[in-house]
Design an enzyme around this catalytic site. Sequence first.
Site, PDB file in Angstrom:
ATOM      1  N   TYR A 229       0.826  -1.216   0.000  1.00  0.00           N
ATOM      2  CA  TYR A 229       0.000   0.000   0.000  1.00  0.00           C
ATOM      3  C   TYR A 229       0.858   1.263   0.000  1.00  0.00           C
ATOM      4  CZ  TYR A 229      -4.136   2.715   1.412  1.00  0.00           C
ATOM      5  OH  TYR A 229      -5.185   3.592   1.471  1.00  0.00           O
TER       6      TYR A 229
ATOM      7  N   TYR B  15      -5.619   5.231  -7.181  1.00  0.00           N
ATOM      8  CA  TYR B  15      -5.842   5.115  -5.736  1.00  0.00           C
ATOM      9  C   TYR B  15      -7.277   4.680  -5.501  1.00  0.00           C
ATOM     10  CZ  TYR B  15      -6.172   6.292  -0.792  1.00  0.00           C
ATOM     11  OH  TYR B  15      -6.377   6.241   0.565  1.00  0.00           O
TER      12      TYR B  15
END
Lengths: 151, 388
Positions: free
Chosen positions: B291, B342
């Site tokens: 991430y 994202y």
Amino acid sequence: MATETSGSQYYLPEALPPPHPAPDGRDLEFWEALKRHQIVVQRCNSCGNLQMEPEWLCHKCLSFDRGWQQVEGKGRIYSWVRIWHPVPAALKPACPFVVVLVELPQANNLRIAGNLLGDPQQPIEIGAPVEAVFEDHREKGYTLLQWRLAR
Amino acid sequence: MEHNTIKDKAAIVGVGESAYYKRGGSPVPEFGLACQAIINAANDAGIKVTDIDGLASFAMEANEPSRLAGGLGLRELNFCNMAWTGGGGVAAAVANAAAAVACGYARYVAVFRALAQGQTFRFGQGTTGPGMAGLMGFTVPYGLTTPAQKIAMRVRRFMHEHKITQDALAAVSLASYHHAQFNPRAVMYGRPLTREAYDNSRWIVEPFHLYDCCMENDGASAVIVTTAERARDLRQKPAYIMAAAQGSDYRDIHDSENVPDFPSANYKHLSRRLYEMAGIEPKDVDVVQSYDHFSGAVVITLAEHGFCHPDELMDFCTLENLTWPNGKLPLNTSGGNLAECYVIGMQLVNEAARQVRGDSTCQVKDAEISMMISGSVTTPASNLILHR
Ligand SMILES: [Zn+2]
């Protein structure tokens, strides 16, 4: 050690929401103490454990019997950031500005965030000693805890 | 270690996404993006959309399950579930889906996340609403308002303790941009990044340049999870769930500046559990999706997953090591949060599954074991390992 600043000398414009005691009142004493130019840390009346961010119980012994301990406004820079991109946008005239995380040796090196007063582009050293500056926002009824390099 | 684990009981059998857009670029609202991703994942799996009977998400997903089930015409909804926290919940949502199918609550669970920044909430705008109470009161009045700023505080301390320079952060960012150049889905496809452009980009908050921070995007991603047994009969090669973990370590309180282990991404405990469940070691992992909301958090995360010692990071975190096709540990091989899209990390699960299926746009040769890590620094966090 504790210098009072006047309204024209706020480090940041009043574009941010002021600190506000939690609705359940667990941190009220911390904010009230700042107005008296004192730093207090939650201290467990059963085992003496200190914790910075107030909570209803002691995480060491689970006692709900909470007290407060005053600590001196002297600490060391533990970490820091220099903020260039303003959020909210109203902070733009204040950029760049510096936020330091200060550890308090008198309180088991618990940490607290504040602004580092002085030239925002100054070189910053982790470990540098700092001292507290209480920034009163009288009209709005709160005081912020700021820091400057110790003399 | 528990003997009763999820290992090899469930698999990802389909992946899907909407088109990915710059923030504000989506012609359909968030709900439509969510439906597109789920439909595409079902098509990829070779099942009918109406075979889906479970929905799982994370990070306060706004498109709630009854509207989705209604909109998609699902015949039955037998499981719906949301993992607490933000980006730390991605792998946990997959784990919840895996548990649901393994226990028989549902047959095919769609794990999804949709995001059209601004329609519900803009993550990058931090928390500056009126009356900052509780922990927020300790930081917001000093201008420490966004995840970028708070995570920068952790990363700065970590850099100090382990002598990390900007080079390690730059390598993570450049690796994501490198991989995005092979991925037509990526928002940054066709927009390569050079080290010079990275260095010349403006500071958001030191030590993060613009390119150390993820984009704000519109998009949705989804995967279909079912039992290992059913997976064998479906169209795609299954990506078996080898291990999954969620949680946090001792007093890792979200947003607290007084967590006992401050210069940390909060994976020391989770990674140990993950490897134990999978029965493998870091050296067995072929490819990682980690991430990348902020490059510096990924640097810490790689060390906490045992890929190198924190003091060896400057040698390990190089563009050469982190990039396909020749790197030791290709990282964020579809472009990640930084350069693909994202979707709060959901798209990293799609890529982790593609790597073990063998159809990534940066396909690691003979990849057998693929790791996905969600949410660095935020807690609770989660992670998972897939194998082919
Ligand atoms: Zn106690």
